[in-house]
Design a protein around this motif. Structure first.
Motif, mmCIF file in Angstrom:
data_model
loop_
_atom_site.group_PDB
_atom_site.id
_atom_site.type_symbol
_atom_site.label_atom_id
_atom_site.label_comp_id
_atom_site.label_asym_id
_atom_site.label_seq_id
_atom_site.Cartn_x
_atom_site.Cartn_y
_atom_site.Cartn_z
ATOM 1 N N UNK A 4 10.352 1.905 7.424
ATOM 2 C CA UNK A 4 9.461 2.976 6.978
ATOM 3 C C UNK A 4 9.205 2.900 5.480
ATOM 4 N N UNK A 5 10.224 2.572 4.694
ATOM 5 C CA UNK A 5 10.015 2.415 3.257
ATOM 6 C C UNK A 5 9.011 1.294 2.989
ATOM 7 N N UNK A 6 9.174 0.168 3.692
ATOM 8 C CA UNK A 6 8.257 -0.958 3.485
ATOM 9 C C UNK A 6 6.834 -0.592 3.881
ATOM 10 N N UNK A 7 6.689 0.057 5.034
ATOM 11 C CA UNK A 7 5.353 0.367 5.540
ATOM 12 C C UNK A 7 4.644 1.425 4.707
ATOM 13 N N UNK A 8 5.375 2.432 4.227
ATOM 14 C CA UNK A 8 4.729 3.585 3.601
ATOM 15 C C UNK A 8 4.759 3.577 2.083
ATOM 16 N N UNK A 9 5.583 2.693 1.476
ATOM 17 C CA UNK A 9 5.639 2.669 0.006
ATOM 18 C C UNK A 9 5.634 1.257 -0.566
ATOM 19 N N UNK A 10 5.785 0.241 0.286
ATOM 20 C CA UNK A 10 5.854 -1.143 -0.194
ATOM 21 C C UNK A 10 7.225 -1.564 -0.659
ATOM 22 N N UNK A 11 8.231 -0.675 -0.597
ATOM 23 C CA UNK A 11 9.576 -0.993 -1.084
ATOM 24 C C UNK A 11 10.322 -1.832 -0.042
ATOM 25 N N UNK A 12 10.722 -3.037 -0.414
ATOM 26 C CA UNK A 12 11.419 -3.934 0.511
ATOM 27 C C UNK A 12 12.782 -4.400 -0.002
ATOM 28 N N UNK A 13 13.034 -4.320 -1.295
ATOM 29 C CA UNK A 13 14.323 -4.763 -1.849
ATOM 30 C C UNK A 13 15.288 -3.581 -1.798
#
Length: 349
Positions: A230-239
């Motif tokens: 959800x973080x990756x999909x909705x904010x771009x945060x992956x690390x």
């Protein structure tokens, strides 16, 4: 500065740790009479053959007994855990122990943060740190992490509400290059993820380090994989790097690797998963009670602790870093809730 502490294959680590932990056991027996009496009552061997043979203390013992291996006048800091029943662990640090735990925490996190201090978002309020001699686990966690950042934004205001305008300003200034985010898991979800999602904020350059607080997210059907998705999909945060640690072994953190999904042990620490019926070490893939081992505690006998957490080792020397890959999957039934953000209800604590 050396930052890589994920270097030792399991066999080499076990041999090195065994010698160091035997030496620390003798040190604490000389300097902490209650610990010496406990080990004498257990009939503990002076030269255990393996790490699994080392005598452990139940982590709850620090809630009911004062266990310190330094005189009171050498204690510079007392850390307290985040219990919910009124009982808290009290961990006594002298100057040397405090310096060591700070240095080794920096080396551990340096494996994912790099050597340079980054602009930083702390998903908490600045007042959480409190008294400079005695810290809660939540305050100690925040204080320990702020040293790795600069230009800090404390995201919550005095009423524990996220300052959206300040967050947007921080991202306008720092959002196009790597920046650090720290918080306890549930608070990160509630006060950063939901705000970023609702306001369309770009966190793609962030590096999130978080811990604890999974119980409330489990109630919302959010596990580690869903949290990351959800973080990756909705904010771009992956690390994103979850970590497992406790005030009773302050400075020792078991860190989620870059691939996600499993925790790793730094070179100065290890985990043993024990069968709760036989107390023998459980085989890879079999859940049991988590025992944590660390060479860092020198001012109190916290080197080998049996926790009330349930975990499982997924593999050995077969992941991104050498050593054991493991997960913490829950708490022992009827064990006290653990972790600052598990007990955080939006108000002051």
């Amino acid at each position: 500065m050396l930052t890589d502490v994920f270097t030792l294959a399991q066999a080499e680590k076990e041999e090195r740790l065994r010698g160091e932990l035997i030496g620390l056991m003798a040190h604490h027996r000389r300097n902490c009479p209650p610990y010496d009496r406990i080990l004498a009552a257990l009939g503990a061997e002076t030269e255990p053959a393996t790490l699994a043979d080392l005598p452990w203390l139940p982590v709850r013992l620090f809630k009911t007994r004062k266990l310190a291996s330094v005189p009171d006048d050498e204690v510079i800091r007392v850390l307290t855990s985040s219990g919910t029943t009124g009982q808290v662990s009290r961990i006594h640090l002298d100057r040397e122990a405090a310096a060591t735990q700070s240095r080794m925490l920096a080396r551990t996190l340096g494996a994912v943060l790099g050597p340079r201090r980054l602009p930083m978002i702390v998903v908490d309020r600045s007042g959480v740190v409190g008294d400079r001699r005695s810290y809660s686990a939540r305050g100690a966690g925040a204080l320990g992490m702020v040293n790795f950042g600069r230009d800090h934004l404390w995201l919550l205001d005095a009423d524990d509400r996220p300052d959206v305008a300040a967050l947007k300003d921080f991202l306008a200034r720092h959002g196009d290059a790597p920046f650090l985010i720290f918080g306890f898991t549930f608070m990160v979800w509630r006060y950063l993820y939901e705000v970023a999602r609702d306001h369309g904020l770009d966190l793609s350059q962030g590096i999130l380090v978080h811990s604890g607080g999974w119980k409330k997210l489990a109630d919302q059907a959010v596990d580690n994989a869903e949290f990351r998705r959800r973080f990756a999909a909705d904010s771009g945060l992956t690390r994103i790097h979850n970590f497992y640690g406790m005030v009773e072994q302050i400075g020792t953190v078991f860190l989620e690797g870059p691939e996600g999904g499993a925790l790793y042990c730094p070179d100065f620490a290890d985990v043993i998963i024990r069968d709760p019926e036989t107390w023998r070490e459980a085989p890879v893939g079999t859940p049991g009670l988590v025992e944590v081992l660390s060479t860092l505690p020198t001012s109190y006998p916290g080197n080998v602790l049996l926790t009330e957490d349930v975990g499982v080792v997924h593999g050995v020397d077969d992941g991104h870093w050498p050593g054991k890959r493991f997960s913490v999957v829950g708490r022992l039934p009827r064990a006290e809730a653990r972790g600052c953000s598990d007990t955080y209800a939006g108000g002051r604590s």
